[in-house]
Design an enzyme around this catalytic site. Sequence first.
Site, short mmCIF file in Angstrom:
data_model
loop_
_atom_site.label_atom_id
_atom_site.label_comp_id
_atom_site.label_asym_id
_atom_site.label_seq_id
_atom_site.Cartn_x
_atom_site.Cartn_y
_atom_site.Cartn_z
N GLU A 113 61.26 88.45 6.48
CA GLU A 113 60.81 88.83 5.63
C GLU A 113 61.42 90.05 4.91
O GLU A 113 61.48 91.23 4.92
CB GLU A 113 59.12 89.37 5.58
CG GLU A 113 58.15 88.59 6.28
CD GLU A 113 58.03 87.15 5.69
OE1 GLU A 113 58.34 86.70 4.77
OE2 GLU A 113 57.56 86.53 5.93
N ASP A 138 51.08 68.25 5.77
CA ASP A 138 50.65 69.04 5.56
C ASP A 138 50.78 70.35 4.33
O ASP A 138 50.76 70.99 3.11
CB ASP A 138 50.03 70.04 6.58
CG ASP A 138 49.46 71.13 6.09
OD1 ASP A 138 48.15 71.20 5.95
OD2 ASP A 138 49.90 72.26 6.64
#
Length: 282
Positions: A113, A138
């Site tokens: 991240e 999804d």
Amino acid sequence: MARKKLKKRKLLISLFFLVSIPLALFVLATTLSKPIEISKETEEIDEQQVFIDSLSGHAQILYEKYHVLPSITIAQAILESDWGNSELAAKANNLFGVKGNYKGHHVTMETDEVEKGKRKTIRAKFRKYSTFFESMDDHAQLFVRGTSWNKKKYKPVLEAGNYKEAATALQTSGYATDPDYADKISAIVEKYDLDEYDEVNPSLKSVDLNASIKDSAVQDVWSKPSTDDRSIRLTSAQSYVGKDIKVVSKKQKGQSVWYQFQINDKLIGWIDDSAVEIKEAT
């Protein structure tokens, strides 16, 4: 004296033939016993194009339903899953790096991240799906429903008129922390001409049928219907005789009908419907 020399010469000639003929026969037999090598070029399968072909039809089906551009869906799948080869894709069929739980299922893995300009590795929960298509479903629904704290979080992605606008919207909406995310998505779309899929294809339908390949099938399995441009032959239908298959997509063009199928939740390819035996629902 002359007769003795003549007899000696005949003897030598006879010995020569007695030795040379068996030797020649031995060499000939040895040569013929070796397999004849034929120069043959092995046709390489473009696995990246096969990956694109495997997802493009379903991406167009989802575009008609949710208005997520197919080019964005495919480009994100390529980037996030490394062409379906990432550990997350292998373990959880998660093509898009979507975090959280899916119907109570998840895997915990390390991920990079970017926070305040610095890249760091953390452990996080990622959604686990049964199939790639379930992951795609999804993913599209995520853009439609947004998040629990902002239902309209991804509305700009759905409203984008082209892939560049959609890629920028992904970045500004906070889909990923990578500051170069929009540029990477656009670059993938352009490199592989993914925007050619950005249209509704009424010939495509999503289906859910249990079936099998006919014993007599002589057809081949393709990356997409062989009637489509740049379709890639994958294997013979005979490779899957005797195995239960699941038909997940159907494409009809004139009188021609093609089925996309999977085995054990893994996408295989497309085949002409004449090679398929549909099982009646029980």
